[in-house]
Design an enzyme around this catalytic site. Sequence first.
Site, PDB file in Angstrom:
ATOM      1  N   ARG A 253      24.077  60.475  65.251  1.00 44.90           N
ATOM      2  CA  ARG A 253      23.536  59.285  65.899  1.00 44.90           C
ATOM      3  C   ARG A 253      24.329  58.086  65.394  1.00 44.90           C
ATOM      4  NH1 ARG A 253      21.613  62.271  68.968  1.00 44.90           N
ATOM      5  NH2 ARG A 253      19.425  62.478  69.605  1.00 44.90           N
ATOM      6  N   GLU A 282      24.492  52.296  72.913  1.00 42.66           N
ATOM      7  CA  GLU A 282      25.161  53.094  73.960  1.00 42.66           C
ATOM      8  C   GLU A 282      24.690  52.609  75.324  1.00 42.66           C
ATOM      9  OE1 GLU A 282      24.277  57.178  73.066  1.00 42.66           O
ATOM     10  OE2 GLU A 282      25.257  57.102  71.112  1.00 42.66           O
ATOM     11  N   HIS A 301      28.654  60.338  74.140  1.00 46.22           N
ATOM     12  CA  HIS A 301      27.470  61.115  73.733  1.00 46.22           C
ATOM     13  C   HIS A 301      27.378  62.422  74.540  1.00 46.22           C
ATOM     14  CE1 HIS A 301      23.214  60.698  71.833  1.00 46.22           C
ATOM     15  NE2 HIS A 301      23.565  61.972  71.939  1.00 46.22           N
TER      16      HIS A 301
HETATM   17  C1  DGY Z   1      20.514  65.750  70.952  1.00 45.63           C
HETATM   18  O1  DGY Z   1      20.233  66.894  71.292  1.00 45.63           O
HETATM   19  O2  DGY Z   1      19.867  65.131  70.114  1.00 45.63           O
HETATM   20  C2  DGY Z   1      21.695  65.119  71.605  1.00 45.63           C
HETATM   21  O3  DGY Z   1      22.040  63.918  71.050  1.00 45.63           O
HETATM   22  C3  DGY Z   1      21.474  64.988  73.095  1.00 45.63           C
HETATM   23  O4  DGY Z   1      22.106  66.081  73.619  1.00 45.63           O
END
Ligand code: DGY
Length: 354
Positions: A253, A282, A301
């Site tokens: 993240r 984002e 992402h």
């Molecule tokens: C997750 O699974 O947390 C990703 O960031 C989204 O695919």
Amino acid sequence: MALSNSSALRVFVTRPIAAPALRRLAACARVDLWDDDAPPPHADLVKRSRGCDAILTMVSDRIDAALFRQAPHLRVVSNLAVGLDNIDLAAATRAGVAVGHTPGVLADTTAELAIALMFAVARRVVEADRFVRARRWRMWTPRLMLGRDLAGATLGIIGFGSIGRAVARRAAALGMNVIYALHHDLRAKRPARAGIEAAADPPVANPVPLARLLAESDFISLNVPLTPATRGMIGREQFAAMKRGAILINTARGAVVDQKALIEALRSGRLGGAGLDVLEVEPIAPDDPLLKFPNVTITPHIGSASHRTRELMAELAVDNILDVFAGRRPRCCANPVVRLKKISGLGAGSKSGR
Ligand code: DGY
């Protein structure tokens, strides 16, 4: 968009997902689909969740206490993600709403992207492609686009859940020396959530303290969930402690990294490059300084974005909802302490006249 079904069970799905999973859901419930790749504005999300028994959500949907207050019939939020930082878990538990997510099925796909970003930055793949397209490729020379090898380099993995371990397996196969630190080493007080730190897979040895990982790693891969303990955990101090020229890979993240400190570390050369699949905000702003660095590769992402994995995630997200409709906790439940609301056969709506 309403998918026809006369069931009294109502589900709001906040984005188009894989069709087979959506059909399976629509066979059991009345599905209201937000038929757009752009997220519903929060006000619409709340409005469309009112009267629903379940919502199937994405990482970019904020699921907060206000939504739970306005959706009294809601029994389950099923997030199409392993990450849960978009959901107020405590508020969900208080509201008697089970929260499902999709761990496991996306680990390999996300690990593959982490490795792809390592290669992209170390071997300057994106920069080289731009160079060719700009018609700057005149000849072969022994000094053209020199990069760095993964083989023989040390990779430090921060966070050793299923994705961190999948990265480790691949890196070891590439001849990297792999070390890892568990994220609760960082700000130690808070106990880690069960299931995040699992045992190491061979051939990786025991975890090392974060300070050692930062000092020894040529590449650092972030594989922690975003929690209060991990928010901003890679900041000025951590960049200063890194080996000069280290390459940072973030498929976790964006907010795990202090982005200002990241930019400073790139400017000063302390950091040799970065591969970023996630950012604090984002999508990235068009004038973000990160876009100016040739040694930074940014992807939008897409860690879990393969056809197969998105299908598996959709199936699991639907299973999590159907579990609750069958009176059970979701099979991948993020708040197992939740007291499920009673099932009255046809959904709360049949009683309340929603
Ligand atoms: C997750 O699974 O947390 C990703 O960031 C989204 O695919």
